[in-house]
Motif scaffolding. Structure first.
Motif, PDB file in Angstrom:
ATOM      1  N   PRO A  51       0.814  -1.224   0.000  1.00 21.23           N
ATOM      2  CA  PRO A  51       0.000   0.000   0.000  1.00 21.23           C
ATOM      3  C   PRO A  51       0.849   1.277   0.000  1.00 21.23           C
ATOM      4  O   PRO A  51       0.410   2.317  -0.488  1.00 21.23           O
ATOM      5  N   GLN A  52       2.077   1.165   0.505  1.00 22.22           N
ATOM      6  CA  GLN A  52       2.963   2.335   0.523  1.00 22.22           C
ATOM      7  C   GLN A  52       3.444   2.723  -0.867  1.00 22.22           C
ATOM      8  O   GLN A  52       3.983   3.812  -1.050  1.00 22.22           O
ATOM      9  N   VAL A  53       3.296   1.811  -1.819  1.00 22.07           N
ATOM     10  CA  VAL A  53       3.625   2.161  -3.196  1.00 22.07           C
ATOM     11  C   VAL A  53       2.358   2.176  -4.053  1.00 22.07           C
ATOM     12  O   VAL A  53       2.399   2.037  -5.278  1.00 22.07           O
ATOM     13  N   GLY A  88       9.693   4.439  13.110  1.00 28.05           N
ATOM     14  CA  GLY A  88       9.546   5.422  12.045  1.00 28.05           C
ATOM     15  C   GLY A  88       8.853   4.752  10.873  1.00 28.05           C
ATOM     16  O   GLY A  88       8.569   3.551  10.920  1.00 28.05           O
ATOM     17  N   CYS A  89       8.553   5.530   9.836  1.00 26.28           N
ATOM     18  CA  CYS A  89       7.855   4.981   8.680  1.00 26.28           C
ATOM     19  C   CYS A  89       8.229   5.804   7.451  1.00 26.28           C
ATOM     20  O   CYS A  89       8.247   7.029   7.516  1.00 26.28           O
ATOM     21  N   LEU A  90       8.538   5.133   6.342  1.00 26.44           N
ATOM     22  CA  LEU A  90       8.923   5.846   5.122  1.00 26.44           C
ATOM     23  C   LEU A  90       7.800   6.751   4.619  1.00 26.44           C
ATOM     24  O   LEU A  90       8.053   7.701   3.890  1.00 26.44           O
ATOM     25  N   SER A  91       6.561   6.460   5.031  1.00 27.79           N
ATOM     26  CA  SER A  91       5.425   7.268   4.574  1.00 27.79           C
ATOM     27  C   SER A  91       5.156   8.472   5.483  1.00 27.79           C
ATOM     28  O   SER A  91       4.297   9.304   5.176  1.00 27.79           O
ATOM     29  N   GLN A 130       5.187  -6.700  12.261  1.00 28.52           N
ATOM     30  CA  GLN A 130       3.910  -6.176  12.757  1.00 28.52           C
ATOM     31  C   GLN A 130       3.626  -4.768  12.228  1.00 28.52           C
ATOM     32  O   GLN A 130       2.485  -4.431  11.913  1.00 28.52           O
ATOM     33  N   HIS A 131       4.680  -3.977  12.113  1.00 27.63           N
ATOM     34  CA  HIS A 131       4.524  -2.622  11.549  1.00 27.63           C
ATOM     35  C   HIS A 131       4.023  -2.709  10.101  1.00 27.63           C
ATOM     36  O   HIS A 131       3.072  -2.033   9.724  1.00 27.63           O
ATOM     37  N   GLU A 132       4.671  -3.574   9.317  1.00 29.30           N
ATOM     38  CA  GLU A 132       4.283  -3.699   7.906  1.00 29.30           C
ATOM     39  C   GLU A 132       2.899  -4.338   7.777  1.00 29.30           C
ATOM     40  O   GLU A 132       2.108  -3.953   6.915  1.00 29.30           O
ATOM     41  N   ASN A 133       2.626  -5.300   8.632  1.00 31.02           N
ATOM     42  CA  ASN A 133       1.319  -5.955   8.597  1.00 31.02           C
ATOM     43  C   ASN A 133       0.198  -4.947   8.884  1.00 31.02           C
ATOM     44  O   ASN A 133      -0.880  -5.017   8.300  1.00 31.02           O
ATOM     45  N   ASP A 134       0.467  -4.009   9.779  1.00 28.33           N
ATOM     46  CA  ASP A 134      -0.488  -2.927  10.060  1.00 28.33           C
ATOM     47  C   ASP A 134      -0.838  -2.171   8.769  1.00 28.33           C
ATOM     48  O   ASP A 134      -1.998  -1.805   8.547  1.00 28.33           O
ATOM     49  N   HIS A 135       0.188  -1.911   7.940  1.00 34.27           N
ATOM     50  CA  HIS A 135      -0.045  -1.163   6.690  1.00 34.27           C
ATOM     51  C   HIS A 135      -1.097  -1.872   5.816  1.00 34.27           C
ATOM     52  O   HIS A 135      -1.864  -1.212   5.115  1.00 34.27           O
ATOM     53  N   LEU A 136      -1.126  -3.204   5.882  1.00 37.98           N
ATOM     54  CA  LEU A 136      -2.065  -3.962   5.046  1.00 37.98           C
ATOM     55  C   LEU A 136      -3.513  -3.754   5.504  1.00 37.98           C
ATOM     56  O   LEU A 136      -4.452  -4.016   4.760  1.00 37.98           O
TER      57      LEU A 136
END
Ligand code: NI
Length: 165
Positions: A51-53, A88-91, A130-136
């Motif tokens: 989703p970040q891309v 932190g987060c690239l977004s 878990q951070h990336e899974n949250d993005h989903l």
């Protein structure tokens, strides 16, 4: 070969949508994953979710320094313990938010070869997953922030949203 993808910034609706399951892992998916890994490395991130891309599919990649790992249709099936760490987060450039998460997790996922895994993760890997899974699920670190932290980041977040337009 390959090309870098544009990392969507806070305020982009893609980041708030619930991503859909990947039904087939074929050439387009593998190309996307390859480009995501390149983009993550280029931006010096340790994780990047589709989703970040701008792609609302349940895919993310991580690399905490020991090589890239691909997670497709991940499911956290067990979690225990708790720890707090600043993320932190690239977004959301520059924002750091203290997030409490389980310390150890068991994850079921597929890789880019459609192979099914069930593995235990802890420490930084567990956190990044878990951070990336949250993005989903359209969830971001600011959702964990206290009122106080949010007030601190409010101006910056508004700036990011404005820049994006
Ligand atoms: Ni992130």
């Amino acid at each position: 070969m390959g090309s870098l993808l544009k990392v969507r910034q806070y305020g982009d609706p893609c980041l708030r949508q619930k991503s859909v399951l990947v039904e087939e892992i074929g050439v387009p998916e593998r190309m996307l994953i390859q480009a995501m890994v390149q983009t993550m490395h280029e931006d010096k991130g340790i994780g990047l979710a589709a989703p970040q891309v701008g792609i609302n599919k349940r895919i993310f990649v991580i690399d905490i320094g020991d090589g890239p790992m691909v997670f497709i249709n991940p499911k956290i099936i067990n979690a225990e313990g708790a720890s707090v760490l600043e993320e932190g987060c690239l977004s959301i450039p520059e924002a750091l938010v203290k997030v409490e998460r389980p310390e150890k997790i068991r994850v079921q996922y597929r890789d880019e070869d459609n192979k099914l895994f069930e593995r235990d993760f802890d420490e930084l890997q567990a956190r990044v997953i878990q951070h990336e899974n949250d993005h989903l699920d359209g969830k971001m670190i600011v959702d964990y922030a206290t009122e106080e932290e949010l007030a601190k980041w409010k101006k910056k977040l508004e700036e990011i949203e404005k820049e994006k337009k």
